[in-house]
Design an enzyme around this catalytic site. Structure first.
Site, PDB file in Angstrom:
ATOM      1  N   ASP A 404       0.861  -1.173   0.000  1.00  0.00           N
ATOM      2  CA  ASP A 404       0.000   0.000   0.000  1.00  0.00           C
ATOM      3  C   ASP A 404       0.905   1.233   0.000  1.00  0.00           C
ATOM      4  O   ASP A 404       1.574   1.519   0.995  1.00  0.00           O
ATOM      5  CB  ASP A 404      -0.888  -0.031   1.249  1.00  0.00           C
ATOM      6  CG  ASP A 404      -1.862   1.154   1.324  1.00  0.00           C
ATOM      7  OD1 ASP A 404      -1.683   2.115   0.548  1.00  0.00           O
ATOM      8  OD2 ASP A 404      -2.772   1.113   2.169  1.00  0.00           O
ATOM      9  N   HIS A 405       0.927   1.954  -1.114  1.00  0.00           N
ATOM     10  CA  HIS A 405       1.873   3.064  -1.264  1.00  0.00           C
ATOM     11  C   HIS A 405       1.516   4.251  -0.355  1.00  0.00           C
ATOM     12  O   HIS A 405       2.334   5.156  -0.166  1.00  0.00           O
ATOM     13  CB  HIS A 405       1.901   3.543  -2.718  1.00  0.00           C
ATOM     14  CG  HIS A 405       3.270   3.942  -3.181  1.00  0.00           C
ATOM     15  ND1 HIS A 405       4.198   4.531  -2.337  1.00  0.00           N
ATOM     16  CD2 HIS A 405       3.881   3.840  -4.390  1.00  0.00           C
ATOM     17  CE1 HIS A 405       5.307   4.779  -3.013  1.00  0.00           C
ATOM     18  NE2 HIS A 405       5.142   4.367  -4.263  1.00  0.00           N
TER      19      HIS A 405
END
Length: 432
Positions: A404-405
């Protein structure tokens, strides 16, 4: 006056269930704690217990009924000789008719507990959630009340029971309604257009099958994950030869104890230890906050009939390989039998999905929200590789993690993958 038996909330986020099977018939006598029905949720089939003594006066909801809202009267329990009013159409109770909160992210086959979000300034702040408790011994309570109390972090010691002989029942827990605060106007997410569902092509023989609760939840959750979580992927190719050799040696010594280590057991512990080495990867996005975990609880994907569920191996980094092997085997068996309890599949700080046994060369898994990391494992394939400065055949496995950036940047993700590969290729670090 007859006692109304209502569709229970068998997990903190359950809103509807399927009344799979009645275990009693009208006229049967029951006492508190007797099993009277099997309730199917999107995660498992669980047993429903009577909360008091009496006679089953009426089964209001027929078995096999889908999507029965929590709080709906499903049966009436009367005392011996007590009359029951004439039957009428089953209606949801006031609790069921009240506006419900939107399902929390934990409502899924790939189930995890969501972190409560702060309430808006104009609304009363919800009480802080207590730490999860283990089941308390020596307390006069029904098994269902014990499970719900443990999942919600409620101590039973100070609760006075209203059931027969003072037994604590689920209604005594006085659970607050689940309320999801509305986002602030300036941060309201853009509504996503619903995907158009096309009919099957004309003229092609087709069998149309109604989706199960589990499959509907999987479709909803993974669609939301891909639409709302900015995924990025990194792959590390690992030489498995040292790990396979060590596994063979350890299984030889553990055979007398009836324990057999799988490659997946090694990978679960390697994943947990890599998260300890790179704690910035053991995180969860929380809107204006970032949650960093000091313990690695690993959600292990298990394929079951009709879907997928992820039982959790808690604090996997501190467990021995033999303990992980025993626990993973037991959890997988319970998952396939539909007997997992909520506390066994909720939570988890990262996930692992292993398709190596199917000969898959590489996989790019979808993140299991609200987690920020899932590791996809492919098969070990024998191929040319540089070994001790020379080209030789080696067993190489592709491990691809989805991140999850919003919570994990590329450099942190690369450090995590390097730590994982180092542990796999030098497996003595996993057992020492």
């Amino acid at each position: 006056m007859p006692i109304e038996l209502k569709m229970p909330a068998l997990s903190p986020t359950m809103e509807k269930g399927t009344l799979a099977k009645w275990l009693v018939t009208e006229g049967d006598s029951v006492k508190a704690g007797d099993l009277i029905a099997e309730i199917e949720t999107d995660k498992a089939t669980m047993e429903f217990e009577a909360v008091d003594e009496g006679r089953i006066a009426r089964l209001v909801v027929t078995e096999g009924t889908d999507d029965v809202p929590v709080g709906t009267v499903i049966a009436l329990l009367a005392e011996e000789g007590e009359s029951v009013p004439a039957p009428s159409a089953a209606q949801p109770s006031a609790a069921a008719e009240a506006p419900k909160a939107s399902p929390q992210p934990s409502e899924a086959a790939v189930a995890v507990i969501d972190t409560p979000k702060p309430a808006p300034a104009a609304a009363p702040a919800p009480a802080p959630a207590a730490a999860p408790l283990t089941v308390e011994a020596g307390v006069n309570a029904t098994p269902l009340a014990r499970r719900v109390a443990a999942a919600k972090g409620i101590s039973l010691a100070s609760i006075t029971g209203s059931g027969a002989r003072g037994k604590i029942v689920q209604a005594d827990l006085r659970l607050p309604p689940l309320v999801r605060p509305a986002p602030a106007n300036d941060a309201a997410p853009l509504a996503l257009a619903a995907a158009k569902i096309a009919p099957p092509p004309a003229g092609v023989p087709v069998e149309t099958i109604k989706l199960s609760n589990m499959r509907r939840t999987i479709a909803k959750r993974l669609t939301e994950s891909k639409q709302t979580v900015p995924h990025f992927y990194l792959t590390a190719r690992c030489n498995l030869d040292s790990l396979l050799a060590l596994r063979a040696d350890l299984n030889g010594s553990l055979a007398a104890r009836g324990i057999k280590l799988s490659v997946n057991d090694f990978l679960i512990k390697a994943l947990a230890l890599a998260l300890h080495r790179v704690p910035d990867a053991n995180v969860q996005f929380g809107g204006d906050d970032l949650h960093r975990f000091s313990r690695a609880d690993i959600s292990m994907a298990v394929a079951i009939e009709g879907g997928l569920i992820t039982p959790v191996i808690k604090d996997a980094g501190s467990l021995s390989l033999s303990a992980i092997a025993l626990e993973s085997k037991a959890l997988a068996a319970k998952a396939r039998e539909g007997k997992l309890t909520p506390e066994e599949y909720q939570g988890g700080t990262a996930s692992i999905s292993n398709l190596g046994m199917f000969g898959i060369d590489e996989m790019f898994p979808v993140i299991n929200p609200p987690q920020a990391l899932i590791l996809g494992v492919a098969a070990g394939v024998e191929q040319p590789w540089k070994v001790n400065g020379e080209i030789a055949l080696a067993t190489i496995m592709a491990a691809t993690a989805s991140f999850d950036h919003r919570a994990i940047d590329g450099a942190v993700a690369a450090q995590f993958m390097a730590a994982f590969r180092d542990l796999v290729e030098t497996p003595l670090q996993i057992v020492t």
